[in-house]
Design a protein around this motif. Structure first.
Motif, PDB file in Angstrom:
ATOM      1  N   HIS A  49      51.109  43.182   2.486  1.00  0.00           N
ATOM      2  CA  HIS A  49      50.435  42.439   1.407  1.00  0.00           C
ATOM      3  C   HIS A  49      49.489  43.039   2.578  1.00  0.00           C
TER       4      HIS A  49
ATOM      5  N   ASP B  16      50.833  43.197  -5.217  1.00  0.00           N
ATOM      6  CA  ASP B  16      49.993  43.873  -5.630  1.00  0.00           C
ATOM      7  C   ASP B  16      48.970  43.731  -5.257  1.00  0.00           C
ATOM      8  N   ASP B  17      48.207  43.548  -4.112  1.00  0.00           N
ATOM      9  CA  ASP B  17      46.922  43.600  -3.506  1.00  0.00           C
ATOM     10  C   ASP B  17      47.186  44.939  -2.564  1.00  0.00           C
TER      11      ASP B  17
ATOM     12  N   THR C  57      46.983  47.690  -0.440  1.00  0.00           N
ATOM     13  CA  THR C  57      46.437  49.360  -0.083  1.00  0.00           C
ATOM     14  C   THR C  57      46.888  50.113   0.989  1.00  0.00           C
TER      15      THR C  57
ATOM     16  N   ARG D  36      42.830  56.694   0.001  1.00  0.00           N
ATOM     17  CA  ARG D  36      43.484  55.527   0.076  1.00  0.00           C
ATOM     18  C   ARG D  36      43.755  55.046  -1.595  1.00  0.00           C
ATOM     19  N   PHE D  37      45.077  54.073  -1.696  1.00  0.00           N
ATOM     20  CA  PHE D  37      45.248  54.418  -2.710  1.00  0.00           C
ATOM     21  C   PHE D  37      46.475  52.448  -2.689  1.00  0.00           C
ATOM     22  N   ASP D  38      46.506  52.676  -3.943  1.00  0.00           N
ATOM     23  CA  ASP D  38      47.750  51.236  -4.691  1.00  0.00           C
ATOM     24  C   ASP D  38      48.273  50.744  -4.995  1.00  0.00           C
ATOM     25  N   ALA D  39      49.013  49.791  -4.983  1.00  0.00           N
ATOM     26  CA  ALA D  39      51.371  49.455  -4.072  1.00  0.00           C
ATOM     27  C   ALA D  39      51.128  49.897  -5.553  1.00  0.00           C
TER      28      ALA D  39
ATOM     29  N   GLU E  57      50.272  52.566  -7.073  1.00  0.00           N
ATOM     30  CA  GLU E  57      50.558  54.283  -6.688  1.00  0.00           C
ATOM     31  C   GLU E  57      52.207  54.294  -5.590  1.00  0.00           C
TER      32      GLU E  57
ATOM     33  N   LYS F 114      51.476  38.841  -5.697  1.00  0.00           N
ATOM     34  CA  LYS F 114      51.173  38.202  -3.822  1.00  0.00           C
ATOM     35  C   LYS F 114      51.812  36.841  -3.896  1.00  0.00           C
TER      36      LYS F 114
END
Length: 258
Positions: free
Chosen positions: A105, A126-127, A129, A167-170, A172, A185
């Motif tokens: 997370h 989902d939060d 990074t 940086r990329f998110d969950a 991706e 989360k």
């Protein structure tokens, strides 16, 4: 607070907790050294059937190595020792014979990604990074860490992650196969806990054999003969006989790992 690595046992689940919440669980030199005995402790505990890696608090899994130590611990001879301790920590986690899950997370950056790659399966909130910012710090990554990333996301995607240092998110991370699933989360811990309990209820020898075989295949076949012996041993086990009896008697099996 210097940060610490905690081992928490809950039934058949052994949690390895990276606890340095005031610095988003950044890993200090002392914490790197603590990972190795923590990994060995849960692996040697016969009551633990599944290991879960997690970060303390609500902000991060692991936001990387503690950069405040870099000028003293990551240069010259001290830097070589630091890299050796890192490699030992990663190796200890990768050598755990039981299933290892990563519950991710918030921030999972640099060394956090490297730690997550040591797990067999990764679940993210989902939060979450992700990022590997080595190119913004002038750091070099060792071959074993790059190989683990490339096996999951592919060579070209690994290069893009490393070259851009972005940086990329969950979402991706899921598309790139860096994680197995993304959950809201507030659902993540319950999902991971239930998954760990489901795995723990299955035959430990079967799971251990599968992990050994898949690991050997990932290494180009190194150690495959020994791994195959663990597959054969399953058929001689009490658990195999229990599994067959339970199926015929239409009940849940009670596996004992022998």
């Amino acid at each position: 607070m210097p940060g610490e690595v905690l081992v928490v046992r809950e039934g058949a689940i052994g949690w390895i907790v990276f606890d340095h919440a005031e610095r988003r669980n950044a890993i200090t030199g002392e914490m790197w050294r603590a990972i190795t005995p923590a990994a060995r402790e849960v692996d040697e505990d016969e009551d633990v059937r599944v290991v879960v890696l997690r970060g303390a608090g609500e902000e991060a899994f692991v936001a990387g190595a503690d950069i405040s130590e870099f000028e003293t611990l990551r240069t010259g001879e001290a830097g070589r020792r630091y890299e050796e301790e890192n490699a030992e920590a990663f190796g200890a986690l990768q050598n755990v014979t039981k299933p290892v899950l990563a519950m991710i997370h918030g921030f999972c950056i640099g060394g956090g990604v490297a730690l997550a790659l040591c797990a067999d399966v990764r679940y993210a909130a989902d939060d979450a990074t992700f990022g590997v910012p080595a190119a913004r710090l002038g750091l070099g990554y060792p071959p074993h860490g790059l190989a683990a990333l490339a096996r999951l996301v592919g060579e070209s995607a690994a290069k893009e992650i490393l070259f851009t240092a972005r940086r990329f998110d969950a979402a991706e991370a899921l598309r790139r196969h860096l994680v197995n699933a993304v959950l809201p989360k507030h659902d993540l811990e319950g999902f991971v806990r239930q998954t760990a309990e489901d795995i723990a209820a299955n035959a430990p020898l079967t799971i251990r054999a599968a992990k050994r075989v898949l690991g050997a295949l990932a290494r180009g076949g190194a150690g495959l003969d020994s791994a195959i012996e663990s597959v054969r041993a399953c058929f001689e086990s009490e658990d195999y006989r229990e599994g067959v009896r339970a199926f015929l008697e239409k009940r849940l099996p009670l596996f004992r790992g022998r």
